[in-house]
Design a protein around this motif. Sequence first.
Motif, PDB file in Angstrom:
ATOM      1  N   LEU A   1      -9.055   1.182   0.011  1.00 58.33           N
ATOM      2  CA  LEU A   1      -9.473  -0.181   0.360  1.00 58.33           C
ATOM      3  C   LEU A   1     -10.789  -0.539  -0.321  1.00 58.33           C
ATOM      4  O   LEU A   1     -10.982  -1.664  -0.794  1.00 58.33           O
ATOM      5  CB  LEU A   1      -9.598  -0.306   1.883  1.00 58.33           C
ATOM      6  CG  LEU A   1      -9.834  -1.702   2.473  1.00 58.33           C
ATOM      7  CD1 LEU A   1      -8.745  -2.672   2.045  1.00 58.33           C
ATOM      8  CD2 LEU A   1      -9.910  -1.616   3.994  1.00 58.33           C
TER       9      LEU A   1
ATOM     10  N   ARG B   1     -11.309  -5.189   5.309  1.00 59.97           N
ATOM     11  CA  ARG B   1     -12.443  -4.251   5.293  1.00 59.97           C
ATOM     12  C   ARG B   1     -13.192  -4.255   6.613  1.00 59.97           C
ATOM     13  O   ARG B   1     -13.625  -3.211   7.097  1.00 59.97           O
ATOM     14  CB  ARG B   1     -13.360  -4.585   4.116  1.00 59.97           C
ATOM     15  CG  ARG B   1     -12.751  -4.190   2.778  1.00 59.97           C
ATOM     16  CD  ARG B   1     -13.604  -4.559   1.604  1.00 59.97           C
ATOM     17  NE  ARG B   1     -13.029  -4.001   0.371  1.00 59.97           N
ATOM     18  CZ  ARG B   1     -13.212  -4.480  -0.836  1.00 59.97           C
ATOM     19  NH1 ARG B   1     -13.984  -5.551  -1.013  1.00 59.97           N
ATOM     20  NH2 ARG B   1     -12.659  -3.908  -1.885  1.00 59.97           N
TER      21      ARG B   1
ATOM     22  N   TRP C   1       0.821  -1.199   0.000  1.00 64.53           N
ATOM     23  CA  TRP C   1       0.000   0.000   0.000  1.00 64.53           C
ATOM     24  C   TRP C   1       0.857   1.252   0.000  1.00 64.53           C
ATOM     25  O   TRP C   1       1.913   1.292   0.655  1.00 64.53           O
ATOM     26  CB  TRP C   1      -0.929  -0.031   1.222  1.00 64.53           C
ATOM     27  CG  TRP C   1      -1.728  -1.309   1.238  1.00 64.53           C
ATOM     28  CD1 TRP C   1      -1.320  -2.532   1.691  1.00 64.53           C
ATOM     29  CD2 TRP C   1      -3.037  -1.496   0.711  1.00 64.53           C
ATOM     30  NE1 TRP C   1      -2.307  -3.461   1.491  1.00 64.53           N
ATOM     31  CE2 TRP C   1      -3.376  -2.867   0.892  1.00 64.53           C
ATOM     32  CE3 TRP C   1      -3.970  -0.625   0.121  1.00 64.53           C
ATOM     33  CZ2 TRP C   1      -4.606  -3.384   0.488  1.00 64.53           C
ATOM     34  CZ3 TRP C   1      -5.192  -1.156  -0.276  1.00 64.53           C
ATOM     35  CH2 TRP C   1      -5.497  -2.506  -0.098  1.00 64.53           C
TER      36      TRP C   1
ATOM     37  N   ALA D   1      -7.635  -7.448  -1.575  1.00 64.91           N
ATOM     38  CA  ALA D   1      -6.680  -6.767  -0.698  1.00 64.91           C
ATOM     39  C   ALA D   1      -6.062  -7.770   0.264  1.00 64.91           C
ATOM     40  O   ALA D   1      -6.730  -8.711   0.709  1.00 64.91           O
ATOM     41  CB  ALA D   1      -7.385  -5.661   0.088  1.00 64.91           C
TER      42      ALA D   1
END
Length: 379
Positions: free
Chosen positions: A247, A328, A236, A253
Amino acid sequence: MQFNIVADENMPNVEPWFSPYAQSIRRVAGRTLTANALKDADVLLVRSITQVNKNLLSGTPVKFVGSATIGTDHIDQSFLKHQSIPFYHAPGCNAQSVVDWLLSVLCRLRLDHELNWSQKVVGVVGIGHVGSKVANRFKQFGTKVLVCDPVKNANGELPEHIDLESLLVQSDIVCVHAPHTRSGDYLTHQMLNADRLSLMPKNSWLINAGRGPVIEESALLEARVKNGLNIVLDVWPNEPSVSVPLLDAVHLASPHVAGYSLEGKFKGTEMLARAFAKEFGLTAIKSVPLPNGVTVDARLFEKSDVEQWASEIVLALYDPARDTAVMRFSAGNNQLDARTFDALRKEYPTRREIASTTIAHAPEVLKKRLKMFGFTHFK
């Protein structure tokens, strides 16, 4: 000869590899390590989250630094050389792990987005230990692969190299495995900016498992909106903090764990231990064996389409959708903060590499496909 050793808390097997030569082994949080924690240390063993430089080491008795990582951008090697402190790292230790992570990502994209990735044009940026394995694995599938590595090309090692702009224009999928550099002839800091990202074909895919800061975050979000760029990130731009808008924008991810296979971690520690023993003229260190791999019954994942069947088996070993959901869920209103990001890495579930897995009851047509992924054991 006995040594006081300070090691990152997330490095596996430090004790069995180093204890024959250790007066003490103390585990520390790599992100918050300070010079005070090294006041009695002879040996420092770190991972990529620890900045090893003058601020950390000045006034300490450290006489050996090892990093269980491929990259070295967190190490001030000039300072270490000036202080005559030997430095070793672990190039290639987790390269296969990153390849396997990427294959799992592509299998998930095949199932969720009908991405027939092996029939696309794939660009690989950075042809080091990881990138070279990635390119070779794609070739096993008959995929057209473009490669970009100006450093290797300048050294006469990569005649098939094309410039970054050409690669971006021609590729349906771009896999980034470049190191992060801020100086020199080929700096990579934010090299994927708005101008370059705008060159990518509409609705193409960008996958980064190299270093986060090689991509400019605002440009990435802009390309997502303007050009329909599809994004997968393991690293990131502002790591260890991850913004919620970014995100939310990615399809898949993970918290910088592409190289987190058990095999990769074991190998990294082993490489440092052997370098340490050689540096100080110590007797050979006994190997620490890996646990046996798992056996997967192919019949449990049977599908009429052999490519889907193979994809389901790969995802049974590791499914990046799980990491995506966890990240998340863990994020706050504005960002996934550094402490949470590090906790996700520290508590990361054990993941084994494809080659360690035995496949049972696979018909020949499935075996042929699975071998392209790197499976070697069948019964």
